[in-house]
Design a protein around this motif. Structure first.
Motif, PDB file in Angstrom:
ATOM      1  N   SER A  40       0.852  -1.194   0.000  1.00 26.92           N
ATOM      2  CA  SER A  40       0.000   0.000   0.000  1.00 26.92           C
ATOM      3  C   SER A  40       0.890   1.247   0.000  1.00 26.92           C
ATOM      4  CB  SER A  40      -0.888  -0.023   1.240  1.00 26.92           C
ATOM      5  OG  SER A  40      -1.771   1.071   1.199  1.00 26.92           O
ATOM      6  N   GLY A  41       0.551   2.192  -0.878  1.00 26.36           N
ATOM      7  CA  GLY A  41       1.310   3.427  -0.953  1.00 26.36           C
ATOM      8  C   GLY A  41       2.554   3.337  -1.821  1.00 26.36           C
ATOM      9  N   SER A  42       2.756   2.212  -2.495  1.00 27.31           N
ATOM     10  CA  SER A  42       3.975   2.044  -3.300  1.00 27.31           C
ATOM     11  C   SER A  42       3.902   2.792  -4.632  1.00 27.31           C
ATOM     12  CB  SER A  42       4.242   0.558  -3.543  1.00 27.31           C
ATOM     13  OG  SER A  42       3.165  -0.060  -4.206  1.00 27.31           O
ATOM     14  N   GLY A  43       2.686   3.198  -5.032  1.00 24.32           N
ATOM     15  CA  GLY A  43       2.546   3.978  -6.262  1.00 24.32           C
ATOM     16  C   GLY A  43       1.813   3.272  -7.386  1.00 24.32           C
ATOM     17  N   LYS A  44       1.149   2.154  -7.083  1.00 29.14           N
ATOM     18  CA  LYS A  44       0.462   1.385  -8.127  1.00 29.14           C
ATOM     19  C   LYS A  44      -0.631   2.212  -8.808  1.00 29.14           C
ATOM     20  CE  LYS A  44      -0.813  -1.765  -5.147  1.00 29.14           C
ATOM     21  NZ  LYS A  44      -0.294  -1.142  -3.916  1.00 29.14           N
ATOM     22  N   SER A  45      -1.514   2.807  -7.992  1.00 38.84           N
ATOM     23  CA  SER A  45      -2.590   3.621  -8.575  1.00 38.84           C
ATOM     24  C   SER A  45      -2.011   4.831  -9.296  1.00 38.84           C
ATOM     25  CB  SER A  45      -3.556   4.093  -7.486  1.00 38.84           C
ATOM     26  OG  SER A  45      -4.217   3.008  -6.900  1.00 38.84           O
ATOM     27  N   SER A  46      -0.991   5.421  -8.701  1.00 38.02           N
ATOM     28  CA  SER A  46      -0.377   6.609  -9.325  1.00 38.02           C
ATOM     29  C   SER A  46       0.188   6.258 -10.692  1.00 38.02           C
ATOM     30  CB  SER A  46       0.725   7.171  -8.425  1.00 38.02           C
ATOM     31  OG  SER A  46       0.182   7.584  -7.189  1.00 38.02           O
ATOM     32  N   LEU A  47       0.833   5.093 -10.802  1.00 36.62           N
ATOM     33  CA  LEU A  47       1.387   4.685 -12.095  1.00 36.62           C
ATOM     34  C   LEU A  47       0.273   4.555 -13.127  1.00 36.62           C
ATOM     35  CD1 LEU A  47       3.637   3.664 -13.945  1.00 36.62           C
ATOM     36  CD2 LEU A  47       3.321   1.376 -12.967  1.00 36.62           C
ATOM     37  N   LEU A  48      -0.806   3.868 -12.768  1.00 35.73           N
ATOM     38  CA  LEU A  48      -1.911   3.715 -13.714  1.00 35.73           C
ATOM     39  C   LEU A  48      -2.532   5.063 -14.051  1.00 35.73           C
ATOM     40  CD1 LEU A  48      -1.490   0.721 -13.420  1.00 35.73           C
ATOM     41  CD2 LEU A  48      -3.929   0.438 -12.935  1.00 35.73           C
ATOM     42  N   ARG A  49      -2.708   5.905 -13.038  1.00 41.04           N
ATOM     43  CA  ARG A  49      -3.345   7.204 -13.280  1.00 41.04           C
ATOM     44  C   ARG A  49      -2.472   8.101 -14.163  1.00 41.04           C
ATOM     45  NH1 ARG A  49      -7.697   8.651 -10.404  1.00 41.04           N
ATOM     46  NH2 ARG A  49      -7.035  10.835 -10.514  1.00 41.04           N
ATOM     47  N   CYS A  50      -1.161   7.996 -13.995  1.00 44.80           N
ATOM     48  CA  CYS A  50      -0.264   8.775 -14.868  1.00 44.80           C
ATOM     49  C   CYS A  50      -0.327   8.238 -16.302  1.00 44.80           C
ATOM     50  CB  CYS A  50       1.176   8.723 -14.348  1.00 44.80           C
ATOM     51  SG  CYS A  50       1.458   9.791 -12.914  1.00 44.80           S
ATOM     52  N   ILE A  51      -0.376   6.917 -16.448  1.00 46.22           N
ATOM     53  CA  ILE A  51      -0.475   6.336 -17.793  1.00 46.22           C
ATOM     54  C   ILE A  51      -1.785   6.762 -18.457  1.00 46.22           C
ATOM     55  CG2 ILE A  51      -0.716   4.147 -19.059  1.00 46.22           C
ATOM     56  CD1 ILE A  51       1.250   2.911 -17.022  1.00 46.22           C
ATOM     57  N   ALA A  52      -2.845   6.841 -17.633  1.00 46.80           N
ATOM     58  CA  ALA A  52      -4.162   7.223 -18.173  1.00 46.80           C
ATOM     59  C   ALA A  52      -4.305   8.732 -18.361  1.00 46.80           C
ATOM     60  CB  ALA A  52      -5.264   6.710 -17.247  1.00 46.80           C
ATOM     61  N   GLY A  53      -3.309   9.494 -17.906  1.00 42.13           N
ATOM     62  CA  GLY A  53      -3.392  10.949 -18.037  1.00 42.13           C
ATOM     63  C   GLY A  53      -4.273  11.605 -16.988  1.00 42.13           C
ATOM     64  N   LEU A  54      -4.574  10.877 -15.912  1.00 43.26           N
ATOM     65  CA  LEU A  54      -5.441  11.424 -14.871  1.00 43.26           C
ATOM     66  C   LEU A  54      -4.638  12.161 -13.800  1.00 43.26           C
ATOM     67  CD1 LEU A  54      -7.769   8.328 -14.420  1.00 43.26           C
ATOM     68  CD2 LEU A  54      -8.296  10.444 -15.640  1.00 43.26           C
ATOM     69  N   ASP A  55      -3.379  11.793 -13.635  1.00 41.55           N
ATOM     70  CA  ASP A  55      -2.487  12.480 -12.700  1.00 41.55           C
ATOM     71  C   ASP A  55      -1.390  13.170 -13.504  1.00 41.55           C
ATOM     72  OD1 ASP A  55      -3.830  11.703 -10.442  1.00 41.55           O
ATOM     73  OD2 ASP A  55      -2.361  10.203  -9.799  1.00 41.55           O
TER      74      ASP A  55
END
Ligand SMILES: Nc1ncnc2c1ncn2[C@@H]1O[C@H](COP(=O)(O)OP(=O)(O)OP(=O)(O)O)[C@@H](O)[C@H]1O
Ligand SMILES: [Mg+2]
Length: 246
Positions: A40-55
């Motif tokens: 948890s908190g390792s950046g999994k969602s952030s990686l996906l969100r950056c790939i999707a252009g959401l972050d």
């Protein structure tokens, strides 16, 4: 050897002083299913969100088929833990909405396309139902159909079954497995380790925003696991054991 469909190059995301993603490099070939795991908190969602252009990214690039992605270009589609369906719209209308509003598709064409997408997730008969008349698993399958209908080149799943009861998890994992078997390129974040082990062509382990290891599941879940990966997986060993032996 074909070219990568998705290239993540030196991707960085910082918020203030916090380094969320640190120079992530990842090439994904067409038809690959990449499992993404880590604490948890390792950046999994952030990686996906950056790939999707959401972050917003602080550095690096995300390219799909050699072109830098832009928000709203539809190259990447994402499915979330929360289904986020409109309660006042039927399943068909939920799936058709973006086709009409974003793709400017005529209503009848959008409805037909929505029905085809619902059929792909096994809900061809339930297009007329509103979310309240669908189970959680069915709602998540509508959300998957909504993403599929936009025909993204790469599909991202961020803990797609985390909000579901265990009995409803299977039907959603089956849909994802069928999409992978049909050659859909995807990245899947999940704590369902047995599923990840069987689905993935490669598994990426993230910790503190860094890729610690990226390897085929037999290596990452087996003797070639990095020590950090091994200690993380210790908690999942029972489930991984049956997946590896399957
Ligand atoms: N907007 C933000 N501002 C500051 N920090 C953030 C922001 N978004 C995420 N973070 C931090 O970035 C790190 C990675 O978060 P992220 O949600 O990507 O992790 P995760 O691997 O998906 O975790 P989980 O398994 O709990 O979903 C966390 O430490 C989180 O607190
Ligand atoms: Mg997350």
């Amino acid at each position: 050897m074909s070219a990568p469909i998705l290239s993540v190059r030196a991707l960085e995301r910082r918020v203030g002083d916090v380094e969320i993603l640190r120079r992530i490099d990842l090439d994904v070939m067409p038809g690959e299913a990449i499992g993404v795991i880590g604490p948890s908190g390792s950046g999994k969602s952030s990686l996906l969100r950056c790939i999707a252009g959401l972050d917003e990214v602080s550095g690096g690039a995300v390219m799909v088929e050699g072109r830098q992605t832009r928000p709203g270009d539809g190259a990447v589609g994402m499915v979330f833990q929360q289904f986020n369906l409109w309660p006042h719209l039927t399943a068909r209308e939920n799936v058709a909405l973006a086709l009409k509003l974003v793709r400017r598709m005529p209503a009848a064409d959008a409805a037909a396309k929505a029905d085809a997408a619902l059929a792909r997730v096994g809900l061809g008969a339930l297009g007329g139902r509103k979310p309240a008349a669908l189970s959680g698993g069915q709602q998540q399958r509508v959300a998957i159909a909504r993403t599929l209908a936009m025909e993204p080149r790469v599909l991202l799943f961020d803990e797609p079954t985390a909000a579901l009861d265990p009995e409803l998890t299977t039907e959603v994992l089956d849909v994802i497995r069928d999409l992978a078997a049909a050659g859909t390129t995807m990245l899947v974040v999940s704590h369902e380790m047995g599923f990840i082990a069987r689905l993935s062509t490669r598994v990426v382990f993230l910790d503190h925003g860094v890729v610690v290891q990226a390897a085929p599941p037999a290596a990452l879940f087996g003797a070639q696991a990095e020590p950090r990966v091994r200690s993380f997986l210790q908690t999942y060993l029972d489930r991984v054991a049956w997946a590896r032996d399957a």
